[in-house]
Design an enzyme around this catalytic site. Structure first.
Site, PDB file in Angstrom:
ATOM      1  N   ASP A   1       4.302   7.369   4.772  1.00 38.61           N
ATOM      2  CA  ASP A   1       4.535   7.501   3.334  1.00 38.61           C
ATOM      3  C   ASP A   1       5.544   6.441   2.912  1.00 38.61           C
ATOM      4  O   ASP A   1       6.140   5.764   3.758  1.00 38.61           O
ATOM      5  CB  ASP A   1       4.980   8.911   2.943  1.00 38.61           C
ATOM      6  CG  ASP A   1       6.229   9.389   3.657  1.00 38.61           C
ATOM      7  OD1 ASP A   1       6.780   8.648   4.499  1.00 38.61           O
ATOM      8  OD2 ASP A   1       6.683  10.513   3.373  1.00 38.61           O
TER       9      ASP A   1
ATOM     10  N   TYR B   1       8.849   4.340   1.659  1.00 37.95           N
ATOM     11  CA  TYR B   1      10.288   4.507   1.852  1.00 37.95           C
ATOM     12  C   TYR B   1      10.813   5.376   0.710  1.00 37.95           C
ATOM     13  O   TYR B   1      10.492   5.141  -0.456  1.00 37.95           O
ATOM     14  CB  TYR B   1      10.989   3.159   1.813  1.00 37.95           C
ATOM     15  CG  TYR B   1      10.593   2.190   2.904  1.00 37.95           C
ATOM     16  CD1 TYR B   1      10.821   2.475   4.249  1.00 37.95           C
ATOM     17  CD2 TYR B   1      10.017   0.959   2.589  1.00 37.95           C
ATOM     18  CE1 TYR B   1      10.474   1.578   5.246  1.00 37.95           C
ATOM     19  CE2 TYR B   1       9.674   0.047   3.584  1.00 37.95           C
ATOM     20  CZ  TYR B   1       9.903   0.361   4.908  1.00 37.95           C
ATOM     21  OH  TYR B   1       9.557  -0.540   5.884  1.00 37.95           O
TER      22      TYR B   1
ATOM     23  N   PHE C   1       5.235  -0.312   4.893  1.00 36.63           N
ATOM     24  CA  PHE C   1       6.270  -1.044   5.630  1.00 36.63           C
ATOM     25  C   PHE C   1       6.910  -2.184   4.843  1.00 36.63           C
ATOM     26  O   PHE C   1       7.877  -2.778   5.308  1.00 36.63           O
ATOM     27  CB  PHE C   1       5.737  -1.586   6.970  1.00 36.63           C
ATOM     28  CG  PHE C   1       5.345  -0.516   7.942  1.00 36.63           C
ATOM     29  CD1 PHE C   1       6.313   0.225   8.607  1.00 36.63           C
ATOM     30  CD2 PHE C   1       4.008  -0.241   8.190  1.00 36.63           C
ATOM     31  CE1 PHE C   1       5.948   1.230   9.502  1.00 36.63           C
ATOM     32  CE2 PHE C   1       3.631   0.753   9.079  1.00 36.63           C
ATOM     33  CZ  PHE C   1       4.600   1.485   9.733  1.00 36.63           C
TER      34      PHE C   1
ATOM     35  N   HIS D   1       5.507   3.743  17.423  1.00 33.08           N
ATOM     36  CA  HIS D   1       5.928   3.372  16.065  1.00 33.08           C
ATOM     37  C   HIS D   1       7.090   2.368  16.141  1.00 33.08           C
ATOM     38  O   HIS D   1       7.879   2.398  17.087  1.00 33.08           O
ATOM     39  CB  HIS D   1       6.375   4.627  15.320  1.00 33.08           C
ATOM     40  CG  HIS D   1       6.511   4.445  13.842  1.00 33.08           C
ATOM     41  ND1 HIS D   1       7.669   3.950  13.270  1.00 33.08           N
ATOM     42  CD2 HIS D   1       5.653   4.692  12.822  1.00 33.08           C
ATOM     43  CE1 HIS D   1       7.497   3.902  11.960  1.00 33.08           C
ATOM     44  NE2 HIS D   1       6.286   4.338  11.664  1.00 33.08           N
TER      45      HIS D   1
END
Length: 228
Positions: A67, A69, A80, A193
């Site tokens: 989702d 930031y 990102f 991740h």
């Protein structure tokens, strides 16, 4: 919701608009944006930015995030990515850029974190949930966005051109599997991740950028220019 922002994806996703989950989702999103407290990110005009910047015919790779930031300065509608000039960069993004340098020798300009040039070159930077409340990561995780973005992922599987998938972390991998993209499928590249908690357990050294280009090259596709 203003669906014009979906661009060429709009007609491909139109069957979703009629479904009960999407009607509820649209109402919740509209209410959240109009209320303004707590704040919702990204800015409303950037809600479907991942789709508008990368139309279907240009998709060559998908980077799947969770989702946005949950901070005003960071969320820009692309997974990102942050807006140009933002300092400091989120730690996950710092780690992505570190692996970019180690993998393909690209060193972004100091502090660069705007990934919109990747989107323009065919990288669909898609979060599975497209909105979030300020300071509350995952707060819109049960609103229904996942069903909508899963359908978008299914559409990428049907595109005529080769498409690679970068699935970083369990959430992205599980979401992709639910959309019919197997963890071990051709052109599917999985790793830990890039967050500070997990980057050292398999993200660093995974060479995602060169592996995507090798996959595209082998199938007659155009390689991605990963420079920033």
């Amino acid at each position: 919701m203003e669906l014009e922002g979906l661009g060429k994806w709009g007609p491909l996703l139109q069957e979703e608009y009629k479904k009960e989950y999407f009607l509820r989702l649209a109402e919740r999103v509209d209410t959240a944006y109009s209320r303004g407290d707590p704040r919702v990110f990204p800015p409303r005009e950037a809600l479907f930015r991942a789709f508008s910047r990368t139309p279907p015919e240009r998709v060559r790779a998908v980077i799947l995030g969770q989702d946005p930031y949950p901070t005003k300065a960071h969320a820009d509608g692309l997974a990102f990515s942050v807006r140009e000039g933002i300092r400091p960069l989120p730690r996950s993004l710092q780690n992505i850029l570190k692996e970019l340098r180690e993998d393909v020798g690209i060193t972004p300009s100091h502090g660069a974190g705007d990934l919109s040039v990747w989107a323009d070159r065919g990288v669909l930077l898609l979060n599975t949930t497209l909105t979030v409340y300020e300071g509350a990561a995952g707060s819109h995780g049960r609103w229904g966005w996942e069903r909508f973005t899963a359908q978008a992922l299914r559409l990428t599987r049907a595109l005529p051109q080769p498409v690679a998938y970068l699935l970083w972390g369990g959430h992205a991998q599980n979401t992709a599997v639910g959309a019919g993209i197997p963890r071990s499928g051709e052109g599917v590249f999985v790793s830990a991740h890039p967050s500070p908690l997990s980057a050292g357990r398999g993200f660093f050294g995974s060479r995602p950028f060169s592996r995507v280009n090798a996959f595209l090259r082998e199938r007659g596709g155009e390689e991605i220019d990963w420079s920033l």
